[in-house]
Design a protein around this motif. Structure first.
Motif, PDB file in Angstrom:
ATOM      1  N   UNK A 227      27.143  17.592 -25.042  1.00  0.00           N
ATOM      2  CA  UNK A 227      26.841  16.809 -23.830  1.00  0.00           C
ATOM      3  C   UNK A 227      25.856  15.686 -24.157  1.00  0.00           C
ATOM      4  N   UNK A 228      24.843  16.008 -24.951  1.00  0.00           N
ATOM      5  CA  UNK A 228      23.864  14.987 -25.333  1.00  0.00           C
ATOM      6  C   UNK A 228      24.531  13.839 -26.099  1.00  0.00           C
ATOM      7  N   UNK A 229      25.454  14.197 -27.001  1.00  0.00           N
ATOM      8  CA  UNK A 229      26.174  13.161 -27.760  1.00  0.00           C
ATOM      9  C   UNK A 229      26.963  12.245 -26.831  1.00  0.00           C
ATOM     10  N   UNK A 230      27.691  12.867 -25.879  1.00  0.00           N
ATOM     11  CA  UNK A 230      28.545  12.059 -25.002  1.00  0.00           C
ATOM     12  C   UNK A 230      27.697  11.172 -24.089  1.00  0.00           C
ATOM     13  N   UNK A 231      26.586  11.735 -23.594  1.00  0.00           N
ATOM     14  CA  UNK A 231      25.725  10.934 -22.712  1.00  0.00           C
ATOM     15  C   UNK A 231      25.102   9.775 -23.497  1.00  0.00           C
ATOM     16  N   UNK A 232      24.639  10.052 -24.713  1.00  0.00           N
ATOM     17  CA  UNK A 232      24.035   8.999 -25.532  1.00  0.00           C
ATOM     18  C   UNK A 232      25.070   7.917 -25.845  1.00  0.00           C
ATOM     19  N   UNK A 233      26.286   8.352 -26.195  1.00  0.00           N
ATOM     20  CA  UNK A 233      27.341   7.375 -26.520  1.00  0.00           C
ATOM     21  C   UNK A 233      27.692   6.522 -25.303  1.00  0.00           C
ATOM     22  N   UNK A 234      27.480   7.080 -24.100  1.00  0.00           N
ATOM     23  CA  UNK A 234      27.796   6.337 -22.871  1.00  0.00           C
ATOM     24  C   UNK A 234      26.587   5.596 -22.310  1.00  0.00           C
ATOM     25  N   UNK A 235      25.421   5.782 -22.937  1.00  0.00           N
ATOM     26  CA  UNK A 235      24.207   5.113 -22.462  1.00  0.00           C
ATOM     27  C   UNK A 235      23.685   5.674 -21.155  1.00  0.00           C
ATOM     28  N   UNK A 236      23.895   6.963 -20.926  1.00  0.00           N
ATOM     29  CA  UNK A 236      23.433   7.620 -19.692  1.00  0.00           C
ATOM     30  C   UNK A 236      22.820   8.975 -20.041  1.00  0.00           C
ATOM     31  N   UNK A 237      22.395   9.719 -19.007  1.00  0.00           N
ATOM     32  CA  UNK A 237      21.887  11.071 -19.209  1.00  0.00           C
ATOM     33  C   UNK A 237      22.580  12.004 -18.207  1.00  0.00           C
ATOM     34  N   UNK A 238      22.114  13.240 -18.141  1.00  0.00           N
ATOM     35  CA  UNK A 238      22.772  14.187 -17.218  1.00  0.00           C
ATOM     36  C   UNK A 238      21.794  15.272 -16.804  1.00  0.00           C
ATOM     37  N   UNK A 239      22.063  15.846 -15.631  1.00  0.00           N
ATOM     38  CA  UNK A 239      21.326  17.013 -15.165  1.00  0.00           C
ATOM     39  C   UNK A 239      22.338  18.142 -14.985  1.00  0.00           C
ATOM     40  N   UNK A 240      22.085  19.264 -15.642  1.00  0.00           N
ATOM     41  CA  UNK A 240      23.005  20.406 -15.594  1.00  0.00           C
ATOM     42  C   UNK A 240      22.314  21.581 -14.913  1.00  0.00           C
ATOM     43  N   UNK A 241      23.020  22.248 -13.996  1.00  0.00           N
ATOM     44  CA  UNK A 241      22.522  23.490 -13.413  1.00  0.00           C
ATOM     45  C   UNK A 241      23.006  24.614 -14.322  1.00  0.00           C
ATOM     46  N   UNK A 242      22.062  25.191 -15.095  1.00  0.00           N
ATOM     47  CA  UNK A 242      22.467  26.165 -16.119  1.00  0.00           C
ATOM     48  C   UNK A 242      23.228  27.335 -15.517  1.00  0.00           C
ATOM     49  N   UNK A 243      22.895  27.726 -14.269  1.00  0.00           N
ATOM     50  CA  UNK A 243      23.587  28.893 -13.702  1.00  0.00           C
ATOM     51  C   UNK A 243      25.032  28.582 -13.298  1.00  0.00           C
ATOM     52  N   UNK A 244      25.394  27.306 -13.374  1.00  0.00           N
ATOM     53  CA  UNK A 244      26.803  26.979 -13.107  1.00  0.00           C
ATOM     54  C   UNK A 244      27.644  26.937 -14.377  1.00  0.00           C
ATOM     55  N   UNK A 245      26.975  27.051 -15.525  1.00  0.00           N
ATOM     56  CA  UNK A 245      27.745  27.074 -16.775  1.00  0.00           C
ATOM     57  C   UNK A 245      28.519  28.391 -16.822  1.00  0.00           C
ATOM     58  N   UNK A 246      29.842  28.299 -16.957  1.00  0.00           N
ATOM     59  CA  UNK A 246      30.676  29.508 -16.846  1.00  0.00           C
ATOM     60  C   UNK A 246      30.524  30.431 -18.058  1.00  0.00           C
ATOM     61  N   UNK A 247      30.032  31.642 -17.799  1.00  0.00           N
ATOM     62  CA  UNK A 247      29.870  32.644 -18.858  1.00  0.00           C
ATOM     63  C   UNK A 247      30.811  33.804 -18.590  1.00  0.00           C
ATOM     64  N   UNK A 248      31.250  34.437 -19.658  1.00  0.00           N
ATOM     65  CA  UNK A 248      32.074  35.637 -19.487  1.00  0.00           C
ATOM     66  C   UNK A 248      31.187  36.812 -19.100  1.00  0.00           C
ATOM     67  N   UNK A 249      31.808  37.880 -18.597  1.00  0.00           N
ATOM     68  CA  UNK A 249      31.052  39.092 -18.260  1.00  0.00           C
ATOM     69  C   UNK A 249      30.319  39.609 -19.486  1.00  0.00           C
ATOM     70  N   UNK A 250      30.957  39.518 -20.648  1.00  0.00           N
ATOM     71  CA  UNK A 250      30.340  40.016 -21.879  1.00  0.00           C
ATOM     72  C   UNK A 250      29.077  39.223 -22.229  1.00  0.00           C
ATOM     73  N   UNK A 251      29.171  37.901 -22.122  1.00  0.00           N
ATOM     74  CA  UNK A 251      27.995  37.080 -22.435  1.00  0.00           C
ATOM     75  C   UNK A 251      26.905  37.309 -21.398  1.00  0.00           C
ATOM     76  N   UNK A 252      27.284  37.381 -20.127  1.00  0.00           N
ATOM     77  CA  UNK A 252      26.284  37.604 -19.072  1.00  0.00           C
ATOM     78  C   UNK A 252      25.535  38.915 -19.320  1.00  0.00           C
ATOM     79  N   UNK A 253      26.259  39.929 -19.739  1.00  0.00           N
ATOM     80  CA  UNK A 253      25.631  41.214 -20.024  1.00  0.00           C
ATOM     81  C   UNK A 253      24.687  41.106 -21.230  1.00  0.00           C
ATOM     82  N   UNK A 254      25.148  40.404 -22.264  1.00  0.00           N
ATOM     83  CA  UNK A 254      24.317  40.243 -23.454  1.00  0.00           C
ATOM     84  C   UNK A 254      23.043  39.464 -23.135  1.00  0.00           C
ATOM     85  N   UNK A 255      23.180  38.443 -22.274  1.00  0.00           N
ATOM     86  CA  UNK A 255      22.015  37.632 -21.900  1.00  0.00           C
ATOM     87  C   UNK A 255      21.009  38.484 -21.125  1.00  0.00           C
TER      88      UNK A 255
END
Lengths: 329, 329
Positions: A227-255
């Motif tokens: 994401x950082x690469x794409x934003x830099x290449x486009x000359x912009x930035x971004x705000x991400x809501x981490x809890x909206x990043x889609x995780x599997x049940x397995x990853x959520x459990x591990x976290x």
């Protein structure tokens, strides 16, 4: 089988690769392949190399290695909105290769080639001095001028990602049998391991991306870094809501067991999902297309003006990851 | 420079490769390159890998290695009658790489790219586990349906070869300072060594080949073996007058000293000349074109019907070389 009884390159090609070649490969009997481009289309070309012990492990099934080598390239095409047209394979085989390894490799490659509608056009097979090294060059097509680029994200666009993030990174870590993995069920472990071994390139999303996305790339080096690469290449930035990043049940459990694994999920590599930016007014149409072909889509944030690294908001805190937290060198 | 101070892949690309990239490479900032094909043209695609200690030696100049990696691929395009359109490079660098090596490599690659009118479109740089391994995929264009194939030689056609045969094979042998090399002058030795290091792909002959040749391939694995391959692929055979095979003064002198070097010249690799078959009635026009662009052309024999390996006539004897006397495996 002794070294001197080994088949020549020609017989090896005729036996293992010619049967899986596409029509443009001319039976792999010539020096080169032929591809008649669709009129009024641009070619999109990408190449990605895989090295044993860097990108895959010696114990991985040969068919899985073949599928991954093709899949990571088809993933690049998909992110550019390109439909696969074919690929070439360059294979540097260490002296220890066996016929059964190569037969399994070719079967896996043929299967992946059919699954991704990306025919084998040609290649080269040489003797490696060191580890098995593969390089695939994939060719795709887009209507003229419609290649989706990395440099064209606009402030205000929504940041979207397909599928699930972090499975592959945890799937790789799992091989060292870390403490956190004790809490996972056998199915969950198998799921993570499979996601590392068998990327699912989102080639079926190509048309929707070129119709609706303002910018796109595939997530190969970790969501945060890409994401950082794409934003830099486009000359912009971004705000991400981490809890909206889609995780599997397995990853959520591990976290839950080990909270630092969220960073692994967000910065690890090998997801081969599509990260794209979409103008807000195009979102509904884009989502309908993704739904129609059965590819999950999550809106995880928004493009903003500025040149800082993207912000990940989590639990009221803001986090900026180092760009290039994952590097090939 | 310690490992941790090494530049990332992105900075390495930006510093060394972006300056030599063509327009379709999009500054090497994207996942993929874009190529707008010329209308009514087919694409011709070829890939060839080079491995240190197999295809070049560690002490070879980095610029020479780069030139050879591109040159052998452009040679394949030329033999198919295709004009170069661009190339992608996959580079597996061992841990011992240095910035000065890479800088020299990039300069040589840029120079070769300009010389052959074949722009850099994209690539991938990964960590090698073993020797330096390069893979180039080159893309060329021919008017639709005009790719010159290997399978279309006709009985009665003349067998032609460009330039000089055997220099490169002897140039490689020279490195071991064999007894026969004592009779060669320093200039003759330098000539042979240079011909191994710096193939001269015959890309300027592409148009003449598609206008006049019935079949063609480049001579990379030795004249005798490559001729046998092309004849077999075409379902015919050939008779070659060995004394018409064009040798340099240096090779002719070496053969006088040690007569078995003629076999080395005829079966050794790395000539990167064009071997083609031409209908007798097209020869004058073909030769005029070759003369006009300054590429020497020799008629060395004739295609005949039959399925035997080609015959080389020399001093009243007939000789058939083993097919695949040079093998990559």
């Amino acid at each position: 089988m002794s070294r001197s009884e080994r088949p020549s390159e020609d017989s090896l090609i005729a036996r293992f690769f010619a049967p899986i070649a596409g029509e443009g490969g001319l039976g792999l009997k010539d020096d080169a392949a032929r591809l008649t481009p669709t009129p009024s289309h641009d070619l999109v070309l990408t190449t990605d190399a895989l090295v044993e012990r860097v990108h895959f492990l010696p114990e991985d099934a040969p068919g899985s290695i073949a599928r991954k080598a093709l899949g990571v390239n088809v993933s690049d095409l998909a992110a550019k909105g390109a439909d696969p047209a074919g690929f070439l394979l360059s294979l540097a085989l260490p002296d220890s290769w066996t016929e059964s390894w190569l037969a399994d490799f070719a079967v896996g490659l043929g299967q992946a080639s059919r699954d991704f509608s990306c025919p084998l056009l040609g290649g080269d097979t040489v003797k490696a001095r060191g580890a098995l090294t593969l390089s695939v060059t994939a060719v795709g097509q887009v209507p003229t001028g419609r290649m989706v680029q990395r440099t064209t994200a606009q402030a205000g666009d929504l940041v979207c990602v397909t599928g699930i993030i972090g499975d592959a990174a945890l799937g790789l870590k799992l091989r060292a049998a870390p403490a956190w993995s004790n809490d996972l069920s056998p199915d969950e472990k198998a799921h993570l391991a499979d996601r590392y071994l068998h990327p699912q390139p989102r080639y079926r999303l190509a048309a929707a991306l070129r119709d609706h996305a303002s910018a796109a790339m595939d997530v190969s080096d970790g969501l945060a870094g890409d994401l950082a690469k794409m934003m830099r290449a486009s000359g912009v930035s971004a705000v991400v809501e981490a809890d909206r990043v889609p995780l599997s049940a397995a990853v959520a459990k591990a976290v839950q067991t080990s909270s630092d694994l969220l960073d692994v999920a967000l910065t690890g590599g090998d997801d081969y999902e599509i990260l794209c930016t979409v103008p807000e007014k195009a979102l509904d149409s884009f989502r309908q297309e993704a739904d129609r072909i059965g590819i999950p889509l999550s809106v995880i944030g928004r493009v903003v003006s500025g040149h800082d690294r993207p912000v990940f908001r989590m639990n009221g805190l803001e986090r900026r990851y180092d760009v290039g937290s994952y590097q090939h060198f």
